[in-house]
Scaffold this motif. Structure first.
Motif, PDB file in Angstrom:
ATOM      1  N   ALA A  91       0.816  -1.215   0.000  1.00  0.00           N
ATOM      2  CA  ALA A  91       0.000   0.000   0.000  1.00  0.00           C
ATOM      3  C   ALA A  91       0.847   1.261   0.000  1.00  0.00           C
ATOM      4  CB  ALA A  91      -0.944   0.005   1.199  1.00  0.00           C
ATOM      5  N   GLY A  92       1.909   1.268   0.812  1.00  0.00           N
ATOM      6  CA  GLY A  92       2.759   2.450   0.886  1.00  0.00           C
ATOM      7  C   GLY A  92       3.410   2.770  -0.453  1.00  0.00           C
ATOM      8  N   GLN A  93       3.853   1.721  -1.146  1.00  0.00           N
ATOM      9  CA  GLN A  93       4.486   1.944  -2.452  1.00  0.00           C
ATOM     10  C   GLN A  93       3.483   2.474  -3.467  1.00  0.00           C
ATOM     11  OE1 GLN A  93       7.072  -1.643  -3.431  1.00  0.00           O
ATOM     12  NE2 GLN A  93       6.124  -2.325  -1.541  1.00  0.00           N
ATOM     13  N   VAL A  97       3.261   6.312  -5.459  1.00  0.00           N
ATOM     14  CA  VAL A  97       3.228   6.444  -6.916  1.00  0.00           C
ATOM     15  C   VAL A  97       1.905   7.057  -7.385  1.00  0.00           C
ATOM     16  CG1 VAL A  97       3.302   5.188  -9.100  1.00  0.00           C
ATOM     17  CG2 VAL A  97       4.814   4.517  -7.237  1.00  0.00           C
ATOM     18  N   TRP A  98       0.792   6.562  -6.882  1.00  0.00           N
ATOM     19  CA  TRP A  98      -0.525   6.996  -7.348  1.00  0.00           C
ATOM     20  C   TRP A  98      -1.082   8.165  -6.550  1.00  0.00           C
ATOM     21  CZ3 TRP A  98      -3.518   1.678  -7.730  1.00  0.00           C
ATOM     22  CH2 TRP A  98      -2.915   0.888  -8.719  1.00  0.00           C
ATOM     23  N   GLY A  99      -0.701   8.278  -5.276  1.00  0.00           N
ATOM     24  CA  GLY A  99      -1.335   9.222  -4.369  1.00  0.00           C
ATOM     25  C   GLY A  99      -2.175   8.479  -3.353  1.00  0.00           C
ATOM     26  N   ARG A 100      -2.512   9.175  -2.262  1.00  0.00           N
ATOM     27  CA  ARG A 100      -3.266   8.524  -1.182  1.00  0.00           C
ATOM     28  C   ARG A 100      -4.721   8.246  -1.592  1.00  0.00           C
ATOM     29  NH1 ARG A 100       1.970   9.044  -0.477  1.00  0.00           N
ATOM     30  NH2 ARG A 100       2.679   9.578   1.615  1.00  0.00           N
ATOM     31  N   VAL A 143      -3.032   0.965   6.183  1.00  0.00           N
ATOM     32  CA  VAL A 143      -1.804   1.737   5.989  1.00  0.00           C
ATOM     33  C   VAL A 143      -2.108   3.167   5.572  1.00  0.00           C
ATOM     34  CG1 VAL A 143       0.252   1.982   4.528  1.00  0.00           C
ATOM     35  CG2 VAL A 143      -0.360  -0.249   5.460  1.00  0.00           C
ATOM     36  N   ILE A 144      -3.030   3.329   4.636  1.00  0.00           N
ATOM     37  CA  ILE A 144      -3.264   4.643   4.059  1.00  0.00           C
ATOM     38  C   ILE A 144      -3.874   5.608   5.064  1.00  0.00           C
ATOM     39  CG2 ILE A 144      -4.563   5.895   2.295  1.00  0.00           C
ATOM     40  CD1 ILE A 144      -2.127   4.294   1.330  1.00  0.00           C
ATOM     41  N   ALA A 145      -4.795   5.141   5.887  1.00  0.00           N
ATOM     42  CA  ALA A 145      -5.459   6.059   6.816  1.00  0.00           C
ATOM     43  C   ALA A 145      -4.480   6.733   7.773  1.00  0.00           C
ATOM     44  CB  ALA A 145      -6.565   5.334   7.579  1.00  0.00           C
ATOM     45  N   PHE A 228       2.499  14.310  -0.835  1.00  0.00           N
ATOM     46  CA  PHE A 228       2.466  13.666  -2.152  1.00  0.00           C
ATOM     47  C   PHE A 228       2.414  14.712  -3.265  1.00  0.00           C
ATOM     48  CE2 PHE A 228       0.016  12.270  -5.828  1.00  0.00           C
ATOM     49  CZ  PHE A 228       0.816  11.226  -6.267  1.00  0.00           C
ATOM     50  N   LEU A 229       1.607  15.748  -3.081  1.00  0.00           N
ATOM     51  CA  LEU A 229       1.478  16.777  -4.111  1.00  0.00           C
ATOM     52  C   LEU A 229       2.811  17.466  -4.380  1.00  0.00           C
ATOM     53  CD1 LEU A 229      -1.941  18.339  -3.055  1.00  0.00           C
ATOM     54  CD2 LEU A 229      -1.503  16.897  -5.055  1.00  0.00           C
ATOM     55  N   ILE A 230       3.575  17.736  -3.325  1.00  0.00           N
ATOM     56  CA  ILE A 230       4.881  18.381  -3.508  1.00  0.00           C
ATOM     57  C   ILE A 230       5.827  17.431  -4.227  1.00  0.00           C
ATOM     58  CG2 ILE A 230       6.914  19.270  -2.289  1.00  0.00           C
ATOM     59  CD1 ILE A 230       4.985  20.394  -0.187  1.00  0.00           C
TER      60      ILE A 230
END
Length: 491
Positions: A91-93, A97-100, A143-145, A228-230
Protein backbone atom coordinates in the motif's frame (compact mmCIF):
# COMPACT_ATOMS: atom_id res chain seq x y z
CA UNK A 1 0.00 26.11 -12.62
CA UNK A 2 -3.71 26.23 -11.91
CA UNK A 3 -4.93 24.78 -8.66
CA UNK A 4 -6.87 21.60 -9.41
CA UNK A 5 -10.28 20.97 -7.97
CA UNK A 6 -9.02 18.66 -5.26
CA UNK A 7 -6.74 21.34 -3.86
CA UNK A 8 -9.66 22.22 -1.55
CA UNK A 9 -11.17 19.99 1.04
CA UNK A 10 -13.76 18.72 -1.38
CA UNK A 11 -13.69 18.61 -5.18
CA UNK A 12 -16.14 21.43 -5.82
CA UNK A 13 -14.86 23.80 -3.15
CA UNK A 14 -13.08 26.98 -4.15
CA UNK A 15 -9.93 27.75 -2.19
CA UNK A 16 -10.63 29.88 0.87
CA UNK A 17 -8.87 33.27 0.74
CA UNK A 18 -5.80 33.30 2.96
CA UNK A 19 -6.41 34.82 6.37
CA UNK A 20 -3.06 35.63 7.99
CA UNK A 21 -4.65 35.59 11.43
CA UNK A 22 -4.39 32.03 12.78
CA UNK A 23 -7.63 32.44 14.74
CA UNK A 24 -9.59 34.04 11.88
CA UNK A 25 -12.46 32.72 9.84
CA UNK A 26 -10.12 30.89 7.48
CA UNK A 27 -8.53 29.04 10.40
CA UNK A 28 -11.93 27.93 11.69
CA UNK A 29 -12.87 26.81 8.20
CA UNK A 30 -9.57 24.92 7.94
CA UNK A 31 -10.34 23.11 11.19
CA UNK A 32 -13.68 21.99 9.81
CA UNK A 33 -12.03 20.83 6.62
CA UNK A 34 -9.25 18.90 8.34
CA UNK A 35 -11.80 17.19 10.60
CA UNK A 36 -13.90 16.27 7.56
CA UNK A 37 -10.91 14.97 5.59
CA UNK A 38 -9.45 12.92 8.44
CA UNK A 39 -12.85 11.48 9.36
CA UNK A 40 -13.40 10.35 5.76
CA UNK A 41 -9.93 8.77 5.60
CA UNK A 42 -10.41 7.09 8.98
CA UNK A 43 -13.49 5.29 7.66
CA UNK A 44 -11.03 2.86 6.12
CA UNK A 45 -10.68 1.66 9.68
CA UNK A 46 -14.41 0.94 9.73
CA UNK A 47 -13.90 -1.53 6.89
CA UNK A 48 -10.95 -2.94 8.82
CA UNK A 49 -13.03 -3.52 11.96
CA UNK A 50 -16.18 -4.58 10.15
CA UNK A 51 -14.70 -7.26 7.93
CA UNK A 52 -12.36 -8.77 10.49
CA UNK A 53 -15.22 -9.11 13.02
CA UNK A 54 -18.27 -9.83 10.87
CA UNK A 55 -17.06 -13.43 10.57
CA UNK A 56 -17.68 -13.77 14.34
CA UNK A 57 -21.38 -14.48 14.03
CA UNK A 58 -20.94 -16.70 10.97
CA UNK A 59 -18.17 -18.98 12.30
CA UNK A 60 -20.35 -21.82 13.59
CA UNK A 61 -22.61 -21.78 10.52
CA UNK A 62 -19.62 -21.77 8.16
CA UNK A 63 -18.19 -24.75 10.04
CA UNK A 64 -21.42 -26.73 9.75
CA UNK A 65 -22.20 -25.64 6.15
CA UNK A 66 -18.82 -26.73 4.79
CA UNK A 67 -18.11 -29.45 7.42
CA UNK A 68 -14.80 -28.03 8.64
CA UNK A 69 -12.51 -29.31 11.37
CA UNK A 70 -11.09 -26.74 13.87
CA UNK A 71 -7.81 -26.30 11.96
CA UNK A 72 -9.50 -25.57 8.61
CA UNK A 73 -12.04 -23.32 10.33
CA UNK A 74 -9.24 -21.34 11.95
CA UNK A 75 -7.49 -21.00 8.59
CA UNK A 76 -10.73 -19.88 6.91
CA UNK A 77 -11.16 -17.12 9.51
CA UNK A 78 -7.49 -16.17 9.49
CA UNK A 79 -6.76 -16.24 5.76
CA UNK A 80 -8.14 -12.72 5.37
CA UNK A 81 -5.21 -11.55 7.46
CA UNK A 82 -2.69 -12.91 4.95
CA UNK A 83 -4.36 -10.71 2.35
CA UNK A 84 -4.17 -7.85 4.84
CA UNK A 85 -0.42 -8.35 5.21
CA UNK A 86 0.10 -8.32 1.43
CA UNK A 87 -2.13 -5.29 0.99
CA UNK A 88 -0.35 -3.43 3.78
CA UNK A 89 3.10 -4.33 2.40
CA UNK A 90 2.38 -2.79 -1.01
CA UNK A 91 0.00 0.00 0.00
CA UNK A 92 2.76 2.45 0.89
CA UNK A 93 4.49 1.94 -2.45
CA UNK A 94 1.25 2.38 -4.40
CA UNK A 95 0.40 5.49 -2.39
CA UNK A 96 3.80 7.02 -3.19
CA UNK A 97 3.23 6.44 -6.92
CA UNK A 98 -0.52 7.00 -7.35
CA UNK A 99 -1.34 9.22 -4.37
CA UNK A 100 -3.27 8.52 -1.18
CA UNK A 101 -6.79 9.07 -2.54
CA UNK A 102 -6.67 6.68 -5.52
CA UNK A 103 -5.37 3.89 -3.30
CA UNK A 104 -8.26 4.46 -0.86
CA UNK A 105 -10.72 4.11 -3.76
CA UNK A 106 -8.98 0.90 -4.87
CA UNK A 107 -9.40 -0.51 -1.36
CA UNK A 108 -13.12 0.32 -1.37
CA UNK A 109 -13.64 -1.42 -4.73
CA UNK A 110 -11.83 -4.56 -3.59
CA UNK A 111 -13.92 -4.63 -0.44
CA UNK A 112 -17.20 -4.42 -2.35
CA UNK A 113 -16.12 -7.37 -4.52
CA UNK A 114 -15.04 -9.37 -1.47
CA UNK A 115 -18.30 -8.81 0.42
CA UNK A 116 -20.41 -10.00 -2.50
CA UNK A 117 -18.16 -12.96 -3.31
CA UNK A 118 -17.95 -14.12 0.31
CA UNK A 119 -21.70 -13.88 0.76
CA UNK A 120 -22.44 -16.19 -2.18
CA UNK A 121 -19.43 -18.52 -1.85
CA UNK A 122 -20.28 -22.08 -2.93
CA UNK A 123 -17.29 -23.87 -1.34
CA UNK A 124 -14.79 -23.23 1.39
CA UNK A 125 -11.95 -22.56 -1.06
CA UNK A 126 -14.16 -20.01 -2.83
CA UNK A 127 -14.90 -18.31 0.49
CA UNK A 128 -11.18 -18.28 1.30
CA UNK A 129 -10.33 -16.64 -2.05
CA UNK A 130 -12.84 -13.83 -1.56
CA UNK A 131 -11.67 -13.30 2.02
CA UNK A 132 -8.10 -12.88 0.74
CA UNK A 133 -9.33 -10.16 -1.64
CA UNK A 134 -11.09 -8.50 1.27
CA UNK A 135 -7.85 -8.75 3.19
CA UNK A 136 -6.02 -6.85 0.45
CA UNK A 137 -8.58 -4.06 0.83
CA UNK A 138 -8.28 -3.94 4.60
CA UNK A 139 -4.48 -3.99 4.46
CA UNK A 140 -4.54 -1.04 2.09
CA UNK A 141 -6.93 0.91 4.32
CA UNK A 142 -4.94 0.14 7.46
CA UNK A 143 -1.80 1.74 5.99
CA UNK A 144 -3.26 4.64 4.06
CA UNK A 145 -5.46 6.06 6.82
CA UNK A 146 -2.71 6.69 9.43
CA UNK A 147 -0.27 7.85 6.75
CA UNK A 148 -2.77 10.30 5.28
CA UNK A 149 -3.98 11.61 8.64
CA UNK A 150 -0.41 12.00 9.88
CA UNK A 151 0.41 14.14 6.84
CA UNK A 152 -2.72 16.28 6.70
CA UNK A 153 -3.30 16.93 10.42
CA UNK A 154 -1.49 19.74 12.29
CA UNK A 155 0.82 18.59 15.10
CA UNK A 156 -1.37 19.95 17.91
CA UNK A 157 -4.33 17.87 16.70
CA UNK A 158 -2.59 14.88 15.16
CA UNK A 159 -2.84 12.47 18.09
CA UNK A 160 -6.59 12.89 18.49
CA UNK A 161 -7.25 12.90 14.76
CA UNK A 162 -5.07 9.83 14.23
CA UNK A 163 -7.07 8.10 16.94
CA UNK A 164 -10.13 8.45 14.70
CA UNK A 165 -8.68 5.49 12.79
CA UNK A 166 -9.06 3.27 15.84
CA UNK A 167 -12.45 4.77 16.66
CA UNK A 168 -13.57 3.78 13.17
CA UNK A 169 -12.12 0.29 13.71
CA UNK A 170 -14.05 -0.12 16.96
CA UNK A 171 -17.22 1.22 15.32
CA UNK A 172 -16.71 -1.29 12.53
CA UNK A 173 -16.38 -4.11 15.06
CA UNK A 174 -19.47 -2.90 16.90
CA UNK A 175 -21.55 -2.54 13.73
CA UNK A 176 -20.44 -5.97 12.51
CA UNK A 177 -21.42 -7.69 15.75
CA UNK A 178 -24.64 -5.66 15.99
CA UNK A 179 -25.65 -6.58 12.43
CA UNK A 180 -24.72 -10.21 13.11
CA UNK A 181 -26.95 -10.23 16.20
CA UNK A 182 -29.83 -8.50 14.39
CA UNK A 183 -29.70 -10.84 11.39
CA UNK A 184 -29.42 -13.93 13.59
CA UNK A 185 -32.36 -12.77 15.72
CA UNK A 186 -34.48 -12.00 12.63
CA UNK A 187 -33.81 -15.44 11.14
CA UNK A 188 -34.03 -17.27 14.45
CA UNK A 189 -30.41 -18.40 14.15
CA UNK A 190 -27.35 -17.70 12.01
CA UNK A 191 -27.88 -20.88 9.98
CA UNK A 192 -31.57 -20.28 9.27
CA UNK A 193 -32.89 -18.97 5.97
CA UNK A 194 -33.52 -15.22 5.88
CA UNK A 195 -34.15 -13.50 2.49
CA UNK A 196 -33.98 -14.71 -1.10
CA UNK A 197 -33.27 -18.25 0.06
CA UNK A 198 -29.97 -17.26 1.70
CA UNK A 199 -29.19 -18.11 5.34
CA UNK A 200 -28.52 -15.30 7.79
CA UNK A 201 -24.77 -15.96 7.94
CA UNK A 202 -24.44 -15.13 4.22
CA UNK A 203 -26.26 -11.82 4.76
CA UNK A 204 -23.80 -11.08 7.56
CA UNK A 205 -21.04 -11.09 4.95
CA UNK A 206 -23.04 -9.37 2.19
CA UNK A 207 -23.89 -6.35 4.34
CA UNK A 208 -20.22 -5.29 4.16
CA UNK A 209 -21.01 -3.71 0.77
CA UNK A 210 -22.65 -0.75 2.55
CA UNK A 211 -19.63 0.62 4.49
CA UNK A 212 -17.37 -0.09 1.48
CA UNK A 213 -19.47 2.10 -0.83
CA UNK A 214 -19.61 4.90 1.75
CA UNK A 215 -15.82 4.81 2.15
CA UNK A 216 -15.25 4.84 -1.60
CA UNK A 217 -17.54 7.82 -2.18
CA UNK A 218 -15.99 9.86 0.64
CA UNK A 219 -12.46 9.00 -0.54
CA UNK A 220 -13.25 10.76 -3.81
CA UNK A 221 -14.12 13.95 -1.94
CA UNK A 222 -11.07 14.52 0.25
CA UNK A 223 -7.92 16.48 -0.70
CA UNK A 224 -4.68 14.78 -1.60
CA UNK A 225 -1.82 14.79 0.93
CA UNK A 226 0.42 17.89 0.61
CA UNK A 227 3.54 15.69 0.89
CA UNK A 228 2.47 13.67 -2.15
CA UNK A 229 1.48 16.78 -4.11
CA UNK A 230 4.88 18.38 -3.51
CA UNK A 231 6.67 15.18 -4.56
CA UNK A 232 4.55 15.17 -7.73
CA UNK A 233 5.45 18.81 -8.49
CA UNK A 234 1.89 20.04 -7.94
CA UNK A 235 3.04 22.86 -5.71
CA UNK A 236 0.06 25.21 -5.99
CA UNK A 237 -2.32 22.41 -5.08
CA UNK A 238 -0.11 21.49 -2.12
CA UNK A 239 -0.04 25.09 -0.88
CA UNK A 240 -3.82 25.33 -1.21
CA UNK A 241 -4.25 22.19 0.91
CA UNK A 242 -1.79 23.45 3.55
CA UNK A 243 -3.56 26.82 3.70
CA UNK A 244 -7.18 25.71 3.48
CA UNK A 245 -7.16 22.30 5.17
CA UNK A 246 -4.24 21.81 7.54
CA UNK A 247 -4.74 25.25 9.09
CA UNK A 248 -1.01 26.03 9.35
CA UNK A 249 -0.36 29.43 10.96
CA UNK A 250 2.29 30.13 8.29
CA UNK A 251 1.37 28.08 5.21
CA UNK A 252 4.33 29.28 3.15
CA UNK A 253 6.80 28.25 5.85
CA UNK A 254 5.11 24.88 6.29
CA UNK A 255 5.31 24.36 2.54
CA UNK A 256 9.03 25.18 2.59
CA UNK A 257 9.61 22.80 5.53
CA UNK A 258 7.94 19.92 3.69
CA UNK A 259 9.73 20.80 0.44
CA UNK A 260 13.09 20.94 2.22
CA UNK A 261 12.57 17.58 3.89
CA UNK A 262 11.61 16.02 0.55
CA UNK A 263 14.55 17.60 -1.31
CA UNK A 264 16.91 15.71 0.99
CA UNK A 265 15.13 12.47 0.19
CA UNK A 266 14.79 10.63 -3.09
CA UNK A 267 11.88 8.24 -3.50
CA UNK A 268 12.31 5.61 -0.83
CA UNK A 269 13.34 2.03 -1.54
CA UNK A 270 13.76 -0.94 0.75
CA UNK A 271 17.43 0.00 1.08
CA UNK A 272 16.30 2.97 3.17
CA UNK A 273 14.96 0.54 5.78
CA UNK A 274 18.37 -0.98 6.39
CA UNK A 275 20.36 -0.16 9.48
CA UNK A 276 22.75 -1.42 12.12
CA UNK A 277 20.12 -3.19 14.26
CA UNK A 278 20.03 -6.74 12.85
CA UNK A 279 20.06 -5.29 9.35
CA UNK A 280 17.20 -2.82 9.85
CA UNK A 281 16.90 0.76 11.07
CA UNK A 282 16.23 0.79 14.85
CA UNK A 283 13.11 2.92 14.40
CA UNK A 284 11.68 0.28 12.06
CA UNK A 285 12.21 -2.42 14.70
CA UNK A 286 10.34 -0.23 17.17
CA UNK A 287 7.44 0.07 14.72
CA UNK A 288 7.43 -3.69 14.07
CA UNK A 289 7.53 -4.37 17.80
CA UNK A 290 4.57 -2.07 18.46
CA UNK A 291 2.60 -3.71 15.65
CA UNK A 292 3.41 -7.22 16.90
CA UNK A 293 2.58 -6.60 20.56
CA UNK A 294 -0.79 -5.08 19.68
CA UNK A 295 -1.78 -8.50 18.32
CA UNK A 296 0.14 -10.81 20.65
CA UNK A 297 -1.92 -9.64 23.63
CA UNK A 298 -4.82 -11.48 21.98
CA UNK A 299 -7.40 -8.77 21.31
CA UNK A 300 -8.65 -10.31 18.10
CA UNK A 301 -9.03 -13.75 19.63
CA UNK A 302 -11.82 -12.14 21.66
CA UNK A 303 -13.43 -10.30 18.75
CA UNK A 304 -13.21 -13.12 16.19
CA UNK A 305 -14.29 -15.92 18.51
CA UNK A 306 -16.16 -14.19 21.34
CA UNK A 307 -19.61 -15.52 20.38
CA UNK A 308 -18.30 -19.08 20.13
CA UNK A 309 -16.28 -18.59 23.34
CA UNK A 310 -19.24 -17.48 25.45
CA UNK A 311 -21.44 -20.24 24.02
CA UNK A 312 -18.81 -22.76 25.06
CA UNK A 313 -19.02 -21.71 28.70
CA UNK A 314 -22.79 -21.91 28.95
CA UNK A 315 -24.25 -18.78 27.34
CA UNK A 316 -27.11 -19.29 24.90
CA UNK A 317 -26.44 -18.30 21.28
CA UNK A 318 -28.53 -15.11 21.63
CA UNK A 319 -26.89 -14.22 24.96
CA UNK A 320 -23.48 -14.83 23.38
CA UNK A 321 -24.31 -12.41 20.55
CA UNK A 322 -25.53 -9.85 23.11
CA UNK A 323 -22.38 -10.22 25.23
CA UNK A 324 -20.20 -9.74 22.14
CA UNK A 325 -22.10 -6.57 21.22
CA UNK A 326 -21.69 -5.22 24.77
CA UNK A 327 -17.95 -5.90 24.62
CA UNK A 328 -17.76 -4.11 21.27
CA UNK A 329 -19.71 -1.16 22.73
CA UNK A 330 -17.17 -0.87 25.53
CA UNK A 331 -14.44 -0.93 22.91
CA UNK A 332 -16.03 2.03 21.10
CA UNK A 333 -16.70 4.08 24.23
CA UNK A 334 -13.19 3.70 25.63
CA UNK A 335 -11.59 4.76 22.36
CA UNK A 336 -12.90 8.26 23.14
CA UNK A 337 -10.68 8.18 26.24
CA UNK A 338 -7.64 7.76 24.03
CA UNK A 339 -8.79 10.50 21.65
CA UNK A 340 -9.17 12.88 24.60
CA UNK A 341 -5.91 12.03 26.39
CA UNK A 342 -3.43 11.06 23.67
CA UNK A 343 -2.31 14.66 23.01
CA UNK A 344 -2.61 15.70 26.66
CA UNK A 345 -0.94 12.78 28.42
CA UNK A 346 1.38 11.53 25.71
CA UNK A 347 1.75 8.25 23.87
CA UNK A 348 4.12 6.45 26.24
CA UNK A 349 2.14 7.03 29.43
CA UNK A 350 -1.07 5.77 27.88
CA UNK A 351 0.63 2.69 26.46
CA UNK A 352 2.28 1.84 29.80
CA UNK A 353 -1.02 2.20 31.66
CA UNK A 354 -2.71 0.04 29.03
CA UNK A 355 -0.13 -2.73 29.39
CA UNK A 356 -0.79 -2.88 33.14
CA UNK A 357 -4.57 -3.01 32.69
CA UNK A 358 -4.37 -5.64 29.95
CA UNK A 359 -2.10 -7.81 32.07
CA UNK A 360 -4.50 -7.68 35.03
CA UNK A 361 -7.54 -8.54 32.90
CA UNK A 362 -5.79 -11.38 31.10
CA UNK A 363 -4.53 -12.90 34.35
CA UNK A 364 -8.11 -12.89 35.70
CA UNK A 365 -9.35 -14.58 32.51
CA UNK A 366 -6.49 -17.11 32.59
CA UNK A 367 -7.14 -18.12 36.19
CA UNK A 368 -10.89 -18.35 35.51
CA UNK A 369 -10.56 -20.58 32.45
CA UNK A 370 -8.06 -22.75 34.31
CA UNK A 371 -11.04 -23.80 36.48
CA UNK A 372 -13.04 -24.99 33.46
CA UNK A 373 -14.24 -28.54 33.09
CA UNK A 374 -15.15 -30.33 29.86
CA UNK A 375 -13.61 -29.84 26.43
CA UNK A 376 -14.30 -28.38 22.99
CA UNK A 377 -17.62 -26.53 22.85
CA UNK A 378 -18.82 -28.21 26.03
CA UNK A 379 -16.67 -26.59 28.72
CA UNK A 380 -18.23 -25.07 31.83
CA UNK A 381 -16.99 -22.62 34.45
CA UNK A 382 -18.11 -23.15 38.07
CA UNK A 383 -19.34 -20.14 40.05
CA UNK A 384 -17.99 -17.52 40.44
CA UNK A 385 -15.41 -18.08 37.68
CA UNK A 386 -17.77 -17.41 34.78
CA UNK A 387 -18.43 -13.90 36.09
CA UNK A 388 -14.73 -13.33 36.82
CA UNK A 389 -13.81 -14.43 33.29
CA UNK A 390 -16.35 -11.98 31.86
CA UNK A 391 -15.02 -9.14 34.06
CA UNK A 392 -11.41 -9.99 33.21
CA UNK A 393 -12.11 -10.11 29.47
CA UNK A 394 -13.87 -6.74 29.60
CA UNK A 395 -11.11 -5.17 31.74
CA UNK A 396 -8.71 -6.29 29.06
CA UNK A 397 -10.89 -4.78 26.31
CA UNK A 398 -11.24 -1.52 28.29
CA UNK A 399 -7.48 -1.24 28.75
CA UNK A 400 -6.76 -2.09 25.13
CA UNK A 401 -9.42 0.21 23.68
CA UNK A 402 -8.24 3.23 25.69
CA UNK A 403 -4.56 2.74 24.91
CA UNK A 404 -2.92 0.15 22.66
CA UNK A 405 -5.79 -0.03 20.18
CA UNK A 406 -5.67 3.58 18.98
CA UNK A 407 -2.25 4.73 20.21
CA UNK A 408 -0.31 2.08 18.28
CA UNK A 409 -1.75 3.48 15.04
CA UNK A 410 -0.95 7.03 16.15
CA UNK A 411 2.66 6.01 16.79
CA UNK A 412 3.03 4.21 13.46
CA UNK A 413 1.59 7.17 11.59
CA UNK A 414 4.06 9.64 13.06
CA UNK A 415 7.23 7.93 14.33
CA UNK A 416 8.86 7.27 10.96
CA UNK A 417 10.74 10.04 9.11
CA UNK A 418 9.51 11.26 5.72
CA UNK A 419 12.28 9.32 3.98
CA UNK A 420 10.86 5.95 4.91
CA UNK A 421 7.32 6.64 6.12
CA UNK A 422 5.35 4.97 3.32
CA UNK A 423 7.49 1.84 3.16
CA UNK A 424 8.13 1.59 6.90
CA UNK A 425 4.46 2.00 7.75
CA UNK A 426 3.61 -0.67 5.21
CA UNK A 427 6.17 -3.10 6.62
CA UNK A 428 5.14 -2.51 10.25
CA UNK A 429 1.45 -2.85 9.40
CA UNK A 430 2.16 -6.04 7.46
CA UNK A 431 3.73 -7.49 10.60
CA UNK A 432 0.64 -6.44 12.55
CA UNK A 433 -1.47 -8.49 10.15
CA UNK A 434 0.94 -11.43 10.18
CA UNK A 435 0.77 -11.68 13.97
CA UNK A 436 -2.99 -11.16 13.79
CA UNK A 437 -3.09 -14.12 11.39
CA UNK A 438 -0.99 -16.31 13.69
CA UNK A 439 -3.10 -15.50 16.76
CA UNK A 440 -6.36 -16.05 14.88
CA UNK A 441 -5.17 -19.29 13.28
CA UNK A 442 -3.69 -20.78 16.43
CA UNK A 443 -6.32 -19.69 18.97
CA UNK A 444 -8.86 -22.48 18.30
CA UNK A 445 -6.10 -25.07 17.89
CA UNK A 446 -4.23 -24.08 21.05
CA UNK A 447 -7.46 -23.73 23.02
CA UNK A 448 -8.34 -27.31 22.14
CA UNK A 449 -4.80 -28.59 22.77
CA UNK A 450 -3.81 -26.89 26.06
CA UNK A 451 -6.97 -25.16 27.27
CA UNK A 452 -8.09 -21.55 27.44
CA UNK A 453 -6.34 -20.98 30.77
CA UNK A 454 -2.89 -21.47 29.24
CA UNK A 455 -3.82 -19.48 26.12
CA UNK A 456 -4.87 -16.45 28.16
CA UNK A 457 -1.78 -16.83 30.33
CA UNK A 458 0.30 -16.56 27.14
CA UNK A 459 -1.53 -13.36 26.18
CA UNK A 460 -0.83 -12.01 29.69
CA UNK A 461 2.88 -12.75 29.23
CA UNK A 462 2.98 -10.64 26.06
CA UNK A 463 1.08 -7.84 27.82
CA UNK A 464 3.86 -7.78 30.44
CA UNK A 465 6.52 -7.73 27.73
CA UNK A 466 4.74 -4.84 25.98
CA UNK A 467 5.21 -2.72 29.12
CA UNK A 468 8.96 -3.29 29.09
CA UNK A 469 9.19 -2.67 25.34
CA UNK A 470 7.47 0.73 25.52
CA UNK A 471 9.30 1.85 28.64
CA UNK A 472 12.73 0.92 27.32
CA UNK A 473 12.56 1.64 23.61
CA UNK A 474 9.72 3.87 22.44
CA UNK A 475 10.59 7.58 22.01
CA UNK A 476 7.97 10.21 22.90
CA UNK A 477 7.31 12.29 19.78
CA UNK A 478 4.11 14.12 20.68
CA UNK A 479 3.59 17.62 19.30
CA UNK A 480 6.41 17.49 16.76
CA UNK A 481 5.65 18.16 13.11
CA UNK A 482 6.55 15.24 10.84
CA UNK A 483 9.36 17.29 9.33
CA UNK A 484 10.84 17.85 12.81
CA UNK A 485 10.93 14.09 13.31
CA UNK A 486 12.72 13.70 10.02
CA UNK A 487 15.40 16.10 11.22
CA UNK A 488 15.70 14.26 14.52
CA UNK A 489 16.10 10.94 12.71
CA UNK A 490 19.12 12.27 10.82
CA UNK A 491 21.01 13.16 13.99
Amino acid sequence: MTTHAHGGAFPNDDPVPHDPTPHGTAARSAHRRVYAATTAAALGGLLFGFDTSVINGAVNSIQSTFTLDPAVLGFTVAITLLGCAVGAWFAGQLADVWGRRPVMVLGACLFVASSIGSGVAFAVWDLMAWRVIGGLAIGIASVIAPAYIGEIAPARLRGGLSSLQQLAITLGIFLALLSDAALARTAGGAGNELWWGLPAWRWMLLVGVIPAVVYGVLSLRIPESPQFLIRAGRNEEALAVIRNVTGAADPDQRFKDIEESIEHERRSTYRDLRGHALGLAPILWIGIGMAAFQQLVGINAIFYYSTTLWQSVGFSQQDSFTTSVITASINVALTFVAIFFVDRVGRKKLLLAGSIGMFAGLVAAAVSFAQASGSGNSITLPAPWGAIALVGANLFVVSFAATWGPVMWVVLGEVFPNKMRGLALGVATAFNWIFNFLVTLLFPVMSAAVGLGFVYAGFAFFAALSFWFVKALLPEVSRLELEDKTKLSRR
